[in-house]
Design an enzyme around this catalytic site. Structure first.
Site, mmCIF file in Angstrom:
data_model
loop_
_atom_site.group_PDB
_atom_site.id
_atom_site.type_symbol
_atom_site.label_atom_id
_atom_site.label_comp_id
_atom_site.label_asym_id
_atom_site.label_seq_id
_atom_site.Cartn_x
_atom_site.Cartn_y
_atom_site.Cartn_z
ATOM 1 N N PHE A 129 0.997 -1.197 0.087
ATOM 2 C CA PHE A 129 0.028 -0.098 0.155
ATOM 3 C C PHE A 129 0.849 1.370 -0.086
ATOM 4 C CE2 PHE A 129 -2.442 3.390 2.100
ATOM 5 C CZ PHE A 129 -3.480 3.406 1.092
ATOM 6 N N ASP A 214 9.157 2.876 1.401
ATOM 7 C CA ASP A 214 8.168 3.328 1.772
ATOM 8 C C ASP A 214 8.196 3.152 3.372
ATOM 9 O OD1 ASP A 214 5.533 4.308 2.759
ATOM 10 O OD2 ASP A 214 4.535 3.183 1.023
ATOM 11 N N LYS A 243 2.720 9.907 8.072
ATOM 12 C CA LYS A 243 1.923 9.806 9.381
ATOM 13 C C LYS A 243 2.773 10.325 10.459
ATOM 14 C CE LYS A 243 -0.787 5.727 7.549
ATOM 15 N NZ LYS A 243 -0.461 5.237 6.467
HETATM 16 C C1 LIG Z 1 -0.676 5.357 4.997
HETATM 17 C C2 LIG Z 1 0.191 5.106 3.852
HETATM 18 C C3 LIG Z 1 0.455 5.646 2.946
HETATM 19 C C4 LIG Z 1 -0.418 6.652 2.237
HETATM 20 O O1 LIG Z 1 -0.366 7.874 3.094
HETATM 21 P P1 LIG Z 1 -1.420 9.039 3.375
HETATM 22 O O2 LIG Z 1 -0.958 10.350 4.271
HETATM 23 O O3 LIG Z 1 -2.632 8.400 3.571
HETATM 24 O O4 LIG Z 1 -1.526 9.554 1.777
HETATM 25 C C5 LIG Z 1 1.420 5.320 2.026
HETATM 26 N N1 LIG Z 1 2.170 4.313 2.438
HETATM 27 C C6 LIG Z 1 2.304 3.383 3.299
HETATM 28 C C7 LIG Z 1 2.998 2.236 3.770
HETATM 29 C C8 LIG Z 1 1.141 3.932 4.373
HETATM 30 O O5 LIG Z 1 0.876 3.222 5.369
#
Ligand SMILES: *Cc1c(COP(=O)(O)O)cnc(C)c1O
Length: 392
Positions: A129, A214, A243
């Site tokens: 994701f 990521d 986050k």
């Molecule tokens: C939450 C998340 C995203 C996206 O972040 P947003 O602030 O919702 O755009 C991307 N990569 C990972 C691994 C995430 O957990």
């Protein structure tokens, strides 16, 4: 619930009015222990005095100026992130998906800048994701998320998470980068092995690819290091995070080495809000706490304690739970019953968590929790498990 809100979330009929530390309170003063943290966002809990002070102080001085001017708070935060990571350069965003977009753009630009514009493809992993923009969705390749949204952004090749052989086989003359979450969050708290992460570095070096990590969810102290890849003793070329970095204020960043960022010259990327003075004041305040002497040691200690208690829980209720997953305070309970049933029962008992794919419950408490909070959570989980085991 309001009809005016676009119903893209199946929302829980519960509204919170305030928060303090690891607790959230409704207007009726019902208290919940928050082991979801706004999905790993409230890394320092709710209303942390240092974050509130930073917000108030900066709020009186200056909220926003354009990136056409110097932003001293951003210069400071970038310098500190660089000093505490592999990176040489930082670009600030407002969210995780924008940080991913930036990382992808940077990787493509790197090869084009080096005279190899045909290298634009990025290898990503199944059940990844990376966010909700069209390109981040295309990168992850989750059919459910892409359905009905038309043509996807080309240039992504998907391989099984953790399979280096499949990954090597997917490399072509057009490959620019490999992009991976060190611990998959939405995908079900699936941690890459240290060998896989080390192998990614080796493969990238061998083929001249950029390694993009990521760490939107697993970064910022969640695993007891500033960034999760540090456990594998490797360094990426590019990293995206968000986050927890803002502690609840919308903030993200992508970081890169000078070499990887060589093509990102004036005019190549931008953001109106990204890195504005208000966000930077709070980002600096979050980092102040994360970098305090002994902070990460405390995270590791409480994480070990939490994990032990969860392992015992799983051993006591094998009809309900299959295993504990994850690292640090990014933990998952793989369920044998429906995860959503357990999550609802936990919530009814006053404990908030969040679901993930693969029938997993995510436990992402604030990094500042104490043993008493873990004990309280385990007591609720014990009650829930007892009832579920009887019903099963
Ligand atoms: C939450 C998340 C995203 C996206 O972040 P947003 O602030 O919702 O755009 C991307 N990569 C990972 C691994 C995430 O957990």
């Amino acid at each position: 619930m309001s009809e005016a809100v676009m119903p893209t979330y199946a929302r829980i009929d519960l509204a919170f009015e305030r928060g303090e530390g690891p607790y959230l309170y409704t207007a009726e003063n019902r208290r919940y222990l928050d082991f979801a943290s706004g999905i790993a966002v409230n890394s320092l809990g709710h209303s942390h005095p240092k974050l509130v002070a930073a917000l108030e102080e900066q709020g009186r001085k200056l909220w926003h100026v354009s990136n056409l001017y110097r932003i001293t708070g951003g210069e400071e935060l970038a310098k500190r992130l660089v000093a505490n990571s592999f990176a040489d350069k930082v670009f600030f965003t407002n969210s995780g998906t924008e940080a991913m977009e930036g990382a992808i753009k940077l990787a493509r630009k790197y090869h084009s800048h080096n005279g190899q514009p045909q290298k634009y493809r990025i290898i990503t992993c199944d059940s990844a994701f990376h966010g909700r923009t069209m390109t981040a969705l295309s990168a992850a390749g989750n059919e459910k998320h892409l359905d009905g949204f038309g043509p996807r952004t080309p240039g992504f090749d998907h391989v099984a998470f953790g399979n280096l052989n499949e990954l090597r086989a997917a490399i072509s003359d057009e490959t620019a980068a490999i992009m991976v979450e060190p611990i998959q969050g939405e995908g079900g708290i699936r941690a890459a092995s240290m060998d896989f992460l080390k192998g990614l570095r080796t493969v990238c070096d061998e083929f001249g690819l950029l390694l993009i990590l990521d760490e939107v969810q697993c970064g910022n102290g969640r695993t007891g290091k500033l960034f999760a890849h540090e456990w594998a003793e490797i360094e990426p070329d590019v990293l995206a995070t968000a986050k927890g970095i803002g502690g609840g204020f919308p903030l993200g960043a992508f970081l890169a080495t000078d070499k990887a960022a060589a093509g990102m010259v004036p005019g190549t990327h931008g953001s109106t809000y990204g890195g504005n003075p208000l966000a930077m004041a709070i980002g600096n305040a979050v980092l102040d706490v994360l970098l305090e002497e002994g902070f990460m040691e405390k995270v590791i200690e409480i994480a070990d304690y939490t994990r032990d208690r969860l392992e015992n829980l799983v051993a006591s209720y094998p009809a309900v739970f299959q295993e504990v997953r994850g690292s640090g305070l990014m933990l998952g309970l793989k369920c044998r019953v429906l995860n959503t049933d357990v999550i609802s029962a936990m919530r009814a008992g006053g404990l908030l968590s969040v679901g993930a794919a693969d029938n997993v419950i995510r436990l992402l408490p604030p990094l500042v929790i104490e043993r008493s909070h873990v004990d309280e959570a385990i007591a609720i989980l014990e009650d829930v498990s007892k009832n579920m085991a009887q019903a099963a």
